[in-house]
Design an enzyme around this catalytic site. Structure first.
Site, short mmCIF file in Angstrom:
data_model
loop_
_atom_site.label_atom_id
_atom_site.label_comp_id
_atom_site.label_asym_id
_atom_site.label_seq_id
_atom_site.Cartn_x
_atom_site.Cartn_y
_atom_site.Cartn_z
N HIS A 344 42.65 40.74 39.24
CA HIS A 344 43.83 41.39 39.79
C HIS A 344 44.70 42.02 38.71
O HIS A 344 45.37 43.03 38.95
CB HIS A 344 44.64 40.38 40.61
N CYS A 657 38.30 52.83 50.62
CA CYS A 657 39.29 52.33 49.66
C CYS A 657 38.59 51.40 48.68
O CYS A 657 37.74 50.60 49.05
CB CYS A 657 40.45 51.62 50.37
#
Length: 730
Positions: A344, A657
């Site tokens: 992340h 995406c």
């Protein structure tokens, strides 16, 4: 040597031992006898043991103490006649280590058979901590090229390669994220006073972490906030505090106790086979370093008067919250010794436009705080203290990069319309409120993916309806007239909530996560849908369900939405002006049932990150598999083409995406497959838009028609050739 001899004599006398020996680790993974009291002095600097060989080598390999009543009977015992250790039976050895790296071993021995008590072992471990500072500082032992730490004060130009995580080029000065706090005093003069300092430091650190959590206005959400929650949990761990208190009671200062427990923990966890435990290392390291800074009164690196305006952050690993702790306007790039391309923090770095290079193993051994560094996030090259010609080369390259950035800025507000009239919608991925200003800054057409599960990780309890609704309202306000698509809860896997029932799974990426978890606990999903409907009253609402593997799952989730809409009407509340409900395609099984799915959805969005790992059966979080598959594989391109064709036949809106869409070459391939709506990181929109404006789609489609049936690992080179021939900036 005389100082070393005094050391071993003092230790032997203090421990009432017949023998005390110090072994130092050298290059080639060898341990050399550097000093002894009790063994034959002729063996000093002659006796050497490989890591893992003999009792001393066993201690160094496992980074654990070894306490034996009768050493010669141990299966790892190796007899070295030059040492003259025949008469000695009892054996106690402990590692001298720092930051998980074993620097040496200290050993005491006696003639009679006896097992040393735990108090004696703890005393020797305390002595080893003192020796760690001695060895690492070079006070007694000159750390030249023969010793494991090859460059304690490196000065020469140094180049190292890593894995490019986030594109870009950066010049700057190195800031060590978890720079070791210098320990000026190791032995406690007043144990009670040191215990008080430790308790005060822990309390201050806990309050700091609490303040970060409670003061968050939503700018730290998701993984970044989850990291802070993890720190808070670790910071309150009584076992961690107790181990540090015991180290102080054994005679160490508070700082030395923190360092000893940190080194012990890191040494053990680095040798764990469980990847989940190994991945927690950077959390524990950061917590220990935060506590150290509290103890010495240096709480934030940003508060340092010498913090540069052009910082290159160097860390072993980094959580998103830790990156956001810095003033990102003063950060030029990031280097990680570890990390994986889909962590992340990498997503956050890309969103912020920061070049990042990972897996730069052991680079810290070659870097000083404040060194000039150049990082090339395109190639994965790192230059430390670069020579003049290298600086000149990258200055020219940076000038070209700035020129291209200015060119992108000039086209920011223009639509991405190709040379033959195809309008490519370029939306952005988001999950942080700080992302939302990027809508205007990069000229995005909307929010193609907003990760709603991230808000559920911002506190120790489930967010209340009012808080959820307010959060979604802020997102819709920021989007304005542009479309925004909310992805419902994608929890589970590596996204563990601090509340609710969870259990360890052998394969969490394919376990109880996302829609499976939501449907198994429908109250949580209904609560979120209720908040979304409230926030979008009178507006357009686009939402999609993640990780659907069969049509029945989508239908069950859709029925929960219908129930919430009916409930809202019954209590006299309004509904969104228009609701579009979609489904994410991330599981290959759903693709083979897509014809059954399409009549029930308003749109479909391909989630390329998860789809790729399931398609290739390769964990995207495993750094060893970074190059195992390629997004431009003929098999994957053919698979995606089949999705485009099915959606086109049934006139269902389709988007994609994922991080791959943020690279111009991959985006070009997607357009060639028929995708006209792509959601990507904000920092990538300008480059992809410029490529699309110069692209002739018809010519690309003809070229790609011959690529799908190839047996190659990838058609990347073929697509690059097309781009070069067409003058496309990829």
């Amino acid at each position: 040597q005389s100082r070393l001899d005094k050391l071993v004599n003092t230790i032997a006398s203090t421990m009432e031992a017949d023998v005390c020996s110090i072994y130092i680790r050298r290059a080639g993974n060898e341990l050399e006898l550097y000093a002894t009291k009790g063994l034959d002095l002729k063996a000093v600097h002659k006796t050497r043991l490989k890591i893992g060989v003999g009792l001393v080598g066993e201690i160094a390999e496992l980074a654990k103490p070894l306490n034996l009543r009768d050493a010669p009977t141990h299966p790892k015992f190796v007899y070295r006649p030059e040492t003259g250790e025949d008469p000695f039976h009892s054996f106690l050895g402990v590692p001298i280590h720092r930051g998980g790296h074993v620097l040496g071993v200290v050993v005491v021995q006696k003639r009679e058979e006896r097992e040393y008590s735990i108090e004696v072992q703890e005393a020797l471990e305390t002595i080893a901590t003192l020796l760690t500072e001695v060895v690492a500082s070079g006070q007694v032992i000159h750390l030249d090229e023969h010793v494991i730490e090859t460059e304690v004060r490196p000065t020469r130009p140094y180049k190292q390669g890593g894995v490019p995580f986030a594109d870009g080029l950066a010049f700057g000065h190195v800031v060590l994220h978890d720079a070791p706090v210098a320990i000026t005093k190791v032995v406690a003069e007043d144990v009670d006073a040191e215990l008080g300092r430790l308790s005060t430091g822990i309390d201050a650190m806990q309050k700091q972490i609490d303040a970060l959590l409670s003061a968050s206005d939503g700018s730290l959400v998701g993984e970044s906030y989850d990291v802070l929650e993890t720190y808070r949990m670790f910071a309150r761990d009584s076992g961690w505090a107790r181990r540090m208190e015991e180290a102080v009671q054994n005679g160490l200062t508070a700082e030395a106790a923190v360092r000893q427990v940190q080194s012990d923990t890191r040494a053990r966890m680095m040798r764990q086979k469980d990847s989940f435990l190994r991945d927690r290392l950077h959390d524990l390291d950061d917590l220990a370093n935060r506590l150290m800074r509290h103890l010495v009164g240096d709480v934030s690196p940003m508060d340092r008067p010498d913090f540069p305006e052009d910082a290159i952050i160097l860390a072993r690993n980094l959580g998103p919250a830790e990156l956001l702790d810095y003033d990102t306007k003063r950060v030029r790039g990031v280097i990680l010794e570890e990390g994986a391309a889909n962590n992340h923090v990498v997503i956050v770095a890309r969103a912020l436009g920061l070049p990042m290079i990972g897996q730069a193993t052991e680079i810290r051994d070659h870097v000083n705080e404040g060194d000039l560094a150049v990082i090339d996030g395109h190639q994965g090259d790192i230059h430390i203290r670069p020579a003049a010609d290298v600086v000149e080369f990258y200055e020219d390259k940076l000038a070209m990069q700035k020129k291209r950035k200015a060119e992108l800025e000039a086209h920011r507000d223009e639509p991405a319309i190709t040379q033959d009239g195809h309008h490519i919608k370029l939306s952005m991925n988001a999950g942080l409120l700080v992302d939302l200003p990027n809508l205007d800054e990069v000229g995005a057409d909307g929010i193609g993916l907003f990760r709603t599960e991230l808000q559920f990780m911002i506190s120790a309890t489930m967010p209340r309806l009012k808080a959820q609704s307010h959060f979604y309202t802020q997102v819709l306000d920021a989007a304005g007239d542009r479309p925004g698509t909310f992805r419902t809860l994608d929890l589970g896997g590596d996204k563990i909530l601090p509340y609710g029932l969870t259990r360890r799974e052998d394969n969490p990426a394919m376990g109880l996560r996302a829609i499976r978890l939501a449907l198994s606990r429908p109250s949580m999903l209904r609560y979120q849908l209720r908040a979304l409907l409230k926030a979008a009253e009178g507006r357009n609402l686009n939402l999609m369900f993640p990780m659907v593997s069969e049509v029945d799952e989508f239908m069950e989730a859709r029925s929960l939405l219908d129930s919430e809409m009916e409930r809202r009407l019954k209590i006299g509340k309004g509904l969104p002006y228009k609701i579009r409900v979609g489904c994410m395609l991330e599981v290959p099984s759903l693709v083979w049932n897509i014809r059954t799915l399409l009549p029930h959805v308003d749109f479909v969005s391909v989630g390329s990150n998860d789809l790729m790992q399931f398609f290739f059966a390769a964990d995207r979080g495993n750094p060893d598999l970074n190059n195992y598959y390629d997004f431009l594989s003929p098999s994957l391109l053919s698979f995606l083409k089949s999705i485009v064709m099915e959606c086109h036949k049934r006139n269902v809106s389709l988007s994609l995406c994922g991080e791959a869409a943020g690279r111009p070459l991959e985006a070009m391939a997607l357009i060639g497959l028929g995708f006209r709506n792509i959601s990507l990181p904000p920092a990538s929109i300008g480059a992809v838009k410029l490529m699309a404006q110069r692209l002739h789609v018809g010519e690309l489609e003809k070229y790609m028609a011959g690529l799908f049936e190839r047996s190659d690992h990838s058609v990347r080179m073929e697509l690059k050739m097309f781009a070069e021939n067409q003058g496309l900036p990829v």
